[in-house]
Design an enzyme around this catalytic site. Structure first.
Site, PDB file in Angstrom:
ATOM      1  N   GLU A   1       0.782  -1.176  -0.150  1.00 57.75           N
ATOM      2  CA  GLU A   1       0.010   0.128  -0.015  1.00 57.75           C
ATOM      3  C   GLU A   1       0.838   1.407   0.109  1.00 57.75           C
ATOM      4  OE1 GLU A   1      -2.710  -0.509   3.299  1.00 57.75           O
ATOM      5  OE2 GLU A   1      -4.063  -1.571   1.942  1.00 57.75           O
TER       6      GLU A   1
ATOM      7  N   CYS B   1      13.838  15.180  -1.224  1.00 53.64           N
ATOM      8  CA  CYS B   1      12.724  15.314  -1.853  1.00 53.64           C
ATOM      9  C   CYS B   1      12.378  16.798  -2.721  1.00 53.64           C
ATOM     10  CB  CYS B   1      11.415  15.022  -1.153  1.00 53.64           C
ATOM     11  SG  CYS B   1      11.528  13.452  -0.675  1.00 53.64           S
TER      12      CYS B   1
ATOM     13  N   GLU C   1      -6.620  -8.133  -0.432  1.00 54.14           N
ATOM     14  CA  GLU C   1      -6.902  -7.984   0.890  1.00 54.14           C
ATOM     15  C   GLU C   1      -8.448  -7.880   1.290  1.00 54.14           C
ATOM     16  OE1 GLU C   1      -4.616  -5.431   3.882  1.00 54.14           O
ATOM     17  OE2 GLU C   1      -2.849  -5.879   2.726  1.00 54.14           O
TER      18      GLU C   1
HETATM   19  C1  GLA Z   1      -4.245  -2.763   4.990  1.00 54.95           C
HETATM   20  C2  GLA Z   1      -3.061  -3.193   5.246  1.00 54.95           C
HETATM   21  C3  GLA Z   1      -2.845  -4.336   5.767  1.00 54.95           C
HETATM   22  C4  GLA Z   1      -3.720  -4.275   7.257  1.00 54.95           C
HETATM   23  C5  GLA Z   1      -5.227  -4.222   6.845  1.00 54.95           C
HETATM   24  C6  GLA Z   1      -5.882  -4.091   8.247  1.00 54.95           C
HETATM   25  O1  GLA Z   1      -4.984  -3.164   3.827  1.00 54.95           O
HETATM   26  O2  GLA Z   1      -2.250  -3.617   3.910  1.00 54.95           O
HETATM   27  O3  GLA Z   1      -1.464  -4.668   6.397  1.00 54.95           O
HETATM   28  O4  GLA Z   1      -2.986  -3.258   8.066  1.00 54.95           O
HETATM   29  O5  GLA Z   1      -5.214  -2.791   6.247  1.00 54.95           O
HETATM   30  O6  GLA Z   1      -7.149  -3.641   7.759  1.00 54.95           O
HETATM   31 ZN    ZN Z   2      12.446  12.762   1.326  1.00 55.72          ZN
END
Ligand code: GLA
Ligand code: ZN
Length: 678
Positions: free
Chosen positions: A156, A166, A315
Site C-alpha cells: 500500500e 525530495c 486483502e
Molecule cells: C491494510 C494493510 C494491512 C492491514 C490491513 C488491516 O490493508 O495492507 O497490512 O493493516 O489494512 O485492515
Molecule cells: Zn524525502
C-alpha cells in the site's frame, strides 16, 4: 513489462491471505497447524514477507532467509502458491538509527522518528540501496521457486516526504515539466500576490507553514508524489528483475475514498496486474445498498485501471476490522456476498488480511481466519471454508471480462483540483459523493460500468457520464466532442471544463472546451448552504437540487427542464444537444436522489442502455463473460429476502449445475452465480 492476464494464474480462482509466520517462529506447532487449516479452507495462495524486513535482515548485512526457505518449501509441498512481498513497507529500527535520512519529513518540515510503517523517504539513496539489496537477494533465492507465482511489491504505497532530498527532486521534476521558470510562473499564475519565483531554489513543496494557495504548485506536488512513488517502486522492480525474474508483479492499491494520494491511472501502467485491499463498512445501519454500490464502484475502478483486465482482491477482512469507527461482524451470508461481489466485478481472487490473528501490537483485534482460539471451529473459519469450496466451482470464470456500455470519466488530477480550489463551495464540493450518486443509479439497475480517464478512447460506449469534470484540457475535451459527434451520448454537469491542467481557467467562458458539444454557455454558479435547496421541473420528473446551481444560457441545446425557484427560476436545469450523430446532455445542478433517478430513466432510454436483468430494489447484478457463456452474479445486498423474476431466462446455478427457477428467491445477503445455457 506488462503481460496479458487472461488468466494469469490458471483456470482457478485464487483464495488466500496475508500470512506472517515470522510472528510465530517461537511457537513451533503453529505453522504446521496453519498449513492444515489452509488446506481445509481450500486456500491456494498466501502473500508472505510483507513486513518481514527485520526477520530477514536482523542486523545490517546479516541475512536470515532460513525461516522463509522453510515456509516456501512447505507451501510448495502442500500445493499452496505464494505472492512474495518485498518488505519495504516498514523497516528495521537499526536502519532508521544508522541512516536517519530514510525517515520521512512532514509538510511542516519535521523529521519523523522511527516508528509506524510507510514512514520512508522515497528519494533517499540509502533507502533505495537497502531496498535494492534486499529485493535482489529475495529474487536470487526465490525466483523460480515452485511456490512463488508473483511479486507483491511493498505494501500500500502512500504518503509523502518533504525532506531536502525530495525538495531537490521536485525542482528537477518541475524543470523537466516546464523547462523555464517563466513557463512555471505563467502556469501557476504567480504574479498574483507577488509570488513570482526568480530562482528554482525558491520553489518549495506546499506546507501549512508556507505556500498552499498556489493551486498549480499544489497540483504539481501531488503529481510529483505519484511520479516519485512510481520511481521508487520501479527501482524495487528493477532489483527483483535484475536476476532475470519474469514473474508477474503487482503493488496492492487502496480504496478511493480513503486514499486519494496517488494517481492510480499512472501507477497501473507499471504493474502486470492490479490488486487492491477492500474494507467496506458493511452493516452500517440504513446504508447497506450505498455501501454495496460504493464497494462495487471501487471494484469497477480497479478493473478499469488496466482497461478491463481482471484484478485480484489482495486483502479483505474475513470478519471485522479494528480501525473503522465500529468493529462490526459480518452477518451470516455477508462473507460470501462481499467476496463474490469482488469476483462479480472482475476479481480472480478473494484474499484476506490476515491468516492468523496477531497476538500483540496494533492489529491484534483485527479479524483473521484463525483467531486467538487457534481453531477451525469458529463461524469465521467455517464461512471462509465454505467460500473456499464455492471458489473451486468458479474456475471457468477466471480470466473472463466485464463488458460495459456505459463508462464514467474520472481522474485523480480532477479530484485534487476540485478539492483544492477555493470557491464556489468551501463547505464541500462533494465530488466523490456526486460520482457515487451517478454510479448508484447505474448500479441499482444492474448495469455494468467501466471507468475511463479523460483522453481515453470512448468509442465502444453508448453512454459516457462525466460528473464535475472541472479540469479538462483542450485535448481531453476534443476526445469527448469527437465521441459525441460520432454518435455517442455524453452527460456533463455543472462545474465542468473550467480549467486546464495547471488550474488556469479557460478563457472565453466556463465549459468552453465542451460548449460546442453541449450547446450551452454557463454564466454563473451559485453555492447553496447545507440544507438550502432549489427546485426543478423537467421532462420525466421534478425534484430538488442542492450544493451548486449553475446558471446557463443555451446555444443550440434543447431545454428539457428548468429551475422553479429563486431569481434564476426558468433558467435551464437539464438540456440535450444534438451534435453530429450524438447527444450532449447537461445537468446544471446537483439533483436529489429522486430527481437523479428520473433523470437516469430518461437518459438510459434515449441511450438505449438496457439492464441485463430487471431486479428489485436491493438486488444488484454484475455480468462477466467470455465467448462461451455469460456469468450473472445476482446479489441481494439487504437483510430482507428478495425475489427475482427469471421467467424469460435460461440459467444454471454454477455451483450446483441445477437450472434456476423462474422465480428466484434470495435470502438476506444471498448471492447466486448463474450461467447462461445454450
Ligand atoms: C491494510 C494493510 C494491512 C492491514 C490491513 C488491516 O490493508 O495492507 O497490512 O493493516 O489494512 O485492515
Ligand atoms: Zn524525502
Amino acid at each position: 513489462m506488462t503481460k496479458p492476464f487472461n488468466p494469469l494464474f490458471g483456470n482457478r480462482m485464487l483464495h488466500g491471505a496475508d500470512y506472517n509466520p515470522e510472528q510465530w517462529l517461537a511457537y513451533p506447532d503453529v505453522f504446521e497447524k496453519d498449513l492444515a487449516y489452509m488446506k481445509e479452507a481450500e486456500v491456494n495462495v498466501v502473500s508472505v514477507g510483507i513486513f518481514s524486513w527485520v526477520s530477514l535482515e536482523p542486523e545490517e548485512g546479516h541475512f536470515t532467509f532460513e525461516w522463509m526457505d522453510h515456509v516456501l518449501h512447505r507451501l510448495a509441498e502442500e500445493g499452496i502458491s505464494a505472492f512474495l512481498a518485498t518488505p519495504t513497507g516498514a523497516r528495521p529500527a537499526w536502519m532508521s538509527q544508522a541512516y536517519p535520512e530514510v525517515l520521512r519529513t512532514t509538510p511542516e518540515r519535521f523529521k519523523n522518528l522511527h516508528g509506524e510503517r510507510h514512514n520512508h523517504c522515497p528519494t533517499s539513496p540509502v533507502y533505495r540501496e537497502k531496498a535494492a539489496i534486499m529485493n535482489q537477494k529475495l529474487s536470487e533465492r526465490y525466483d523460480g521457486h515452485p511456490a512463488v507465482i508473483g511479486w507483491h511489491i511493498s505494501n500500500e504505497y502512500g504518503g509523502e516526504c518533504h525532506c531536502a532530498l525530495c525538495q531537490e527532486a521536485f525542482r528537477e521534476w518541475l524543470q523537466d515539466r516546464y523547462g523555464t521558470l517563466k513557463a512555471l510562473n505563467h502556469a501557476w499564475w504567480t504574479t498574483f500576490w507577488s509570488h513570482t519565483y526568480t530562482d528554482w531554489s525558491q520553489v518549495e513543496s506546499p506546507s501549512p507553514l508556507g505556500e498552499q494557495s498556489v493551486h498549480g504548485l499544489v497540483l504539481d506536488w501531488k503529481r510529483f508524489v505519484t511520479d516519485q512513488t512510481i520511481d521508487f517502486y520501479l527501482k524495487e522492480v528493477d532489483a527483483v528483475q535484475s536476476t532475470g525474474s519474469s514473474l508477474p508483479i503487482t503493488a496492492n492499491f487502496m480504496e478511493m475514498e480513503l486514499f486519494e494520494g496517488l494517481d492510480y491511472w499512472k501507477f497501473a501502467e507499471h504493474v502486470d496486474f492490479v490488486s487492491w485491499d477492500s474494507y467496506p463498512d458493511w452493516h452500517t445501519p440504513g446504508k447497506e445498498a450505498p455501501t454495496a454500490s460504493w464497494t462495487a464502484l471501487n471494484h469497477d475502478m480497479m478493473r478499469s485501471l488496466r482497461h478491463g483486465q481482471p484484478f485480484l482482491l489482495m486483502e479483505s477482512t474475513p470478519s471485522m476490522t479494528n480501525w473503522q469507527p465500529m468493529s462490526k461482524l459480518k452477518k451470516p451470508g455477508m462473507h460470501e456476498l462481499s467476496s463474490l461481489q469482488a469476483v462479480a466485478h472482475g476479481s480472480d481472487s478473494v484474499q484476506y488480511f490476515q491468516w492468523r490473528q496477531s497476538r500483540g501490537s496494533s492489529e491484534k483485534f483485527h479479524g483473521a481466519v484463525i483467531g486467538h482460539d487457534g481453531t477451525n471451529r469458529t463461524r469465521v473459519f467455517q464461512d471462509v471454508k465454505h467460500l473456499g469450496t464455492t471458489l473451486t466451482t468458479l474456475g471457468d470464470i477466471a480470466g473472463t471480462t466485464v463488458q460495459a456500455d456505459v463508462c464514467i470519466l474520472y481522474s485523480w488530477a480532477n479530484l485534487w483540483a476540485v478539492k483544492e480550489t477555493q470557491g464556489p463551495r468551501n463547505d464541500g464540493m462533494h465530488y466523490e459523493d456526486t460520482l457515487r450518486e451517478h454510479y448508484h443509479e447505474l448500479w441499482k439497475r444492474g448495469i455494468n460500468i467501466d471507468f475511463r480517464k479523460p483522453g481515453d478512447d470512448l468509442s465502444r460506449y453508448k453512454l459516457v457520464i462525466a460528473p464535475m469534470m472541472y479540469m479538462l484540457t483542450e485535448a481531453e475535451a476534443a476526445v469527448l466532442r469527437d465521441y459525441v459527434h460520432a454518435g455517442g451520448q455524453l452527460l456533463a454537469t455543472y462545474w465542468s471544463g473550467v480549467v486546464g491542467e495547471s488550474d488556469l481557467v479557460h478563457l472565453g467562458g466556463r465549459v468552453r472546451p465542451l460548449a460546442e458539444a453541449l450547446g450551452v454557455e454557463p454564466l454563473e454558479i451559485d453555492g447553496l448552504y447545507d440544507g438550502e435547496q432549489n427546485t426543478v421541473s423537467f421532462t420525466g420528473g421534478t425534484g430538488s437540487v442542492y450544493d451548486l446551481c449553475e446558471i446557463t444560457e443555451t446555444n443550440g441545446a434543447e431545454v428539457l427542464g428548468t429551475y422553479t425557484s429563486d431569481f434564476y427560476a426558468g433558467s435551464p436545469f437539464l438540456t440535450k444537444h444534438a451534435y453530429g450523430g450524438g447527444l450532449g446532455w447537461y445537468v446544471a445542478a446537483r439533483p436529489d436522489a429522486h430527481a437523479l433517478d428520473r433523470l437516469y430513466s430518461l437518459l438510459l432510454a434515449e441511450a438505449d442502455v438496457q439492464p441485463r436483468l430487471q431486479v428489485p430494489e436491493g438486488v444488484s447484478v454484475s455480468v462477466r463473460e467470455d465467448e462461451e457463456a455469460e456469468y450473472l452474479f445476482i446479489m441481494n445486498v439487504t437483510g430482507e429476502p428478495a425475489v427475482v423474476d427469471l421467467s424469460s431466462e435460461q440459467l444454471d446455478d454454477v455451483r450446483t449445475g441445477a437450472a434456476l427457477p423462474a422465480s428466484l428467491h434470495l435470502d438476506a445477503y444471498d448471492v447466486r452465480v448463474a450461467r447462461t445455457t445454450n
